[in-house]
Design a protein around this motif. Sequence first.
Motif, short mmCIF file in Angstrom:
data_model
loop_
_atom_site.label_atom_id
_atom_site.label_comp_id
_atom_site.label_asym_id
_atom_site.label_seq_id
_atom_site.Cartn_x
_atom_site.Cartn_y
_atom_site.Cartn_z
N ASN A 162 -1.93 -5.74 7.29
CA ASN A 162 -1.59 -6.84 6.21
C ASN A 162 -0.81 -8.12 6.48
N SER A 209 -1.61 -6.29 0.30
CA SER A 209 -2.68 -5.66 1.14
C SER A 209 -3.88 -6.38 1.32
N ASP A 211 0.87 -1.06 -0.02
CA ASP A 211 -0.10 0.06 0.05
C ASP A 211 0.42 1.15 0.31
#
Length: 359
Positions: A262, A330, A35
């Motif tokens: 994550n 993610s 991300d």
Amino acid sequence: MNGQILHGGDLISASARYNIPQDQWLDLSTGINPDSYPVGELATEVFQRLPYQQQVFADAVTGYYGTDEWLAVNGSQPVIQALPLCLEKLPVLLPDVGYDEHRHHWAANGNPLAFYPAFDLNAASDQIERRLSKGEPFHLVVINPNNPTGLEFSKVQLCNWAERLAGKGCLIVDEAFIDTQPAISVLNEPLSDKLIVLRSFGKFFGLAGLRLGFVFASDQLRSQLQQRLGIWQVNGVAQGVATNALSDLDWQRGARQDITLNAERTALLLAPLMDALQPDRVAQTPLFSSWQLDADIAAQVQDLLAQQGVLVRLIPLSERKALLRTGIISRYNWDAIDRLDGAVNACIELLNHQGEAHV
């Protein structure tokens, strides 16, 4: 598996080997935040003017790292290559497993090399202490946390070792993966002339393509590195993006939380495969995990996952042992979640089928 070992992020070679287009891979072979920092729009000037270092960039770097004793570079790789040429030619003590470019460039410079164990904190500390007790000058290289073993030393211990190095010996600390836990960085302590710290921008901020890093060292060494590396190490676009990212405290706090979550989601998806393989060792950090396996099995698993379009990193340790290193996905990327889940199940099924065939 045939051919050369695939390196982290090398989708070009992976695509050619497995006949899978680059845009159809799930790349878990690096330790880069999936991300990434949102780049947004940049002023036209960053593309037009020569990339002299801008004051707003310098202010952002000093604010983020807490010191102005830095040199911005085109990723930490050029510094790793240049350091052996800038420091006294002494023996070097390195981790026996780690980012191999350190070993390669010290060896290429002709420095005598010795190694400490990179999996066991007590054994590593004991060996470093024994070397220090001899009172002979040497350089010490530490990757903190170690990529790929996850070994982590305290900042107090590292600063103590730096002060005790004899003669012109230096401690080089590669903190490429430390941004997820900045409190353990040696940059929180006064910077000794014997301490050299490397930091990477691209991993935590998820922007490895910018090629931006920093070296923290004495004025004299930074001047030597600057002369050797040349001007305009950091382009205007990298300066513009980094100025925003290094100043965005809200994003940084959120990113650290997201990376943790994550990593937990990725570990959950990989758990069935780990249960099936029963690795000898497991190292887990926020941005990557490593599993120690029989070398043939590790190569087989990397190959089976690659056939499903999932790339993980194979790191040979010896003729008999190897590591599989996996990055994170993610938890908001549903396609990646589905693909990893499917690849793990397919890999387990293929392993079971091959096991039955050998009965």
